[in-house]
Design an enzyme around this catalytic site. Structure first.
Site, PDB file in Angstrom:
ATOM      1  N   CYS A 100       9.565   6.546 -54.274  1.00 46.13           N
ATOM      2  CA  CYS A 100      10.375   7.450 -55.081  1.00 46.13           C
ATOM      3  C   CYS A 100      10.856   6.647 -56.290  1.00 46.13           C
ATOM      4  O   CYS A 100      10.190   5.681 -56.678  1.00 46.13           O
ATOM      5  CB  CYS A 100      11.531   8.051 -54.279  1.00 46.13           C
ATOM      6  SG  CYS A 100      12.771   6.872 -53.713  1.00 46.13           S
ATOM      7  N   PHE A 101      11.962   7.015 -56.888  1.00 46.49           N
ATOM      8  CA  PHE A 101      12.353   6.315 -58.118  1.00 46.49           C
ATOM      9  C   PHE A 101      12.843   4.893 -57.855  1.00 46.49           C
ATOM     10  O   PHE A 101      12.357   3.936 -58.458  1.00 46.49           O
ATOM     11  CB  PHE A 101      13.427   7.097 -58.880  1.00 46.49           C
ATOM     12  CG  PHE A 101      13.803   6.444 -60.183  1.00 46.49           C
ATOM     13  CD1 PHE A 101      12.861   6.271 -61.192  1.00 46.49           C
ATOM     14  CD2 PHE A 101      15.090   5.972 -60.404  1.00 46.49           C
ATOM     15  CE1 PHE A 101      13.184   5.652 -62.387  1.00 46.49           C
ATOM     16  CE2 PHE A 101      15.431   5.356 -61.598  1.00 46.49           C
ATOM     17  CZ  PHE A 101      14.478   5.191 -62.590  1.00 46.49           C
TER      18      PHE A 101
END
Length: 368
Positions: A100-101
């Site tokens: 994810c980020f």
């Protein structure tokens, strides 16, 4: 159940990119479009709308409420559908990973749901997209600091890209930018985002990092709309320069193939109904870009030639109407600019010759 699900640390990032390890990105679709990595699928935990709602909740009510809202939004059939896509990816790519980020909640939740559903401990990237992106930026700087670039220059249409295609130790900036680096340099598909260009460039450098010498084509600060990283600009601007020499006839042939024959074909392959009209629009818009430099009278003459060439090509399938157009662009427009620019670089020129002669010279340097 394992005490802790697997994470891939920074020490393994090089392997991810050199081995083209498949990844899936759990960020929202918009985040993915702004920048991602090759061999990566967008398989988000949340849609753009869901992410927006959860972000607003987090800002106003805190993390716990935001997490609870996320579970409310992604449950039942929606959760099942997303899990099915993740598991399909895992079945195809059991050696892959997810991110994810920042390597936080989104990838942790995705990883946990996968394990609870299938028993598969599918690894996630420690630090997520942000860590991978930082790694690639740092690697670009590090590798460019240690390699010795050699730059291939020459007049427009001399075949620099064709020559570069024959080399192993090379970085094809125009290929990575999906642009040929001139007013007529756009292709039938869009350029990558700046972030994707930089990511792909860094990965190519990582794959070539054991080479002592790397060949680049002579470029400015930009290729189309994407910007070349400063460390590459600085290093190549001081590098040895090899000039590829070609006759006007050879350059005309290369340019006709690239900007007329191949472009028309590519536009028609992309859109059989409107392909030729799109090809014509490409030529007319590209010519308009250089109107100011051509001057009004010269532009009008060139515009007439282009329209006549387009009519002949469309009605009779005859591309020869472009010969005078392309020749005038090469000799009358691009050559004066090239001659002015190359005078500033003559102190860096170490060799000049035909394609075969340049290849022989590079072979002696163990590049070809």
């Amino acid at each position: 159940m394992p005490k802790e699900l697997t994470q891939i640390p920074k020490d393994d990032f090089t392997r991810l990119f050199t081995d083209d390890i498949p990844l899936f990105d759990t960020r929202s679709p918009t985040e993915f479009e702004q920048g991602a990595f090759p061999h990566t699928d967008s398989l988000p935990l949340m849609s753009d709308k869901e992410r927006e709602l959860i972000g607003t909740c987090y800002k106003n009510k805190g993390q716990d409420k935001a997490i609870a809202l996320g579970h409310d939004l992604v449950q039942g059939k929606i959760k099942e559908q997303r899990l099915a896509k993740w598991l399909e990816f895992i079945k195809k790519h059991p050696d892959g990973a997810l991110y994810c980020f920042r390597g936080g909640l989104r990838s942790q939740i995705t990883q946990q749901w996968i394990f609870e559903t299938s028993g598969i401990n599918y690894p996630r990237i420690k630090g997520g997209y942000k860590a991978l992106r930082r790694f690639l930026i740092d690697e670009t700087d590090r590798i460019m600091a240690k390699v010795t670039p050699i730059v291939i220059g020459g007049q427009t249409g001399c075949g620099k890209t064709l020559l570069l295609d024959k080399l192993h130790n090379k970085i094809d900036l125009e290929g990575l930018a999906n642009h040929r680096g001139s007013a007529f340099g756009s292709t039938t598909t869009a350029q990558p985002t700046q972030i994707n260009f930089e990511n792909n460039l860094a990965i190519q450098l990582i794959k070539q990092q054991n080479q002592t010498l790397l060949t680049f084509e002579d470029e400015g600060s930009n290729v189309g709309m994407v910007h070349i990283p400063q460390c590459i600009q600085v290093k190549t601007s001081m590098a040895e320069l090899i000039l590829l020499d070609a006759t006007v006839e050879e350059r005309l042939k290369v340019s006709m193939d690239a900007y007329v024959i191949d472009m028309r074909r590519d536009f028609i392959v992309q859109d059989s109904e409107n392909g030729f009209d799109n090809f014509a629009n490409y030529w007319l818009k590209s010519l308009e870009k250089i109107q100011k430099r051509l001057g009004l009278e010269r532009y009008k003459v060139m515009l007439t030639l282009v329209n006549d060439a387009l009519s002949l090509y469309k009605e009779q399938g005859d591309s020869t109407g472009f010969h005078p157009v392309v020749k005038e662009l090469l000799v009358g427009y691009y050559d004066p600019m090239y001659n002015y620019q190359i005078q500033k670089k003559m102190d860096r020129v170490v060799f000049k010759g035909s394609a075969d002669e340049v290849l022989a010279y590079l072979n002696d340097k163990s590049i070809y």
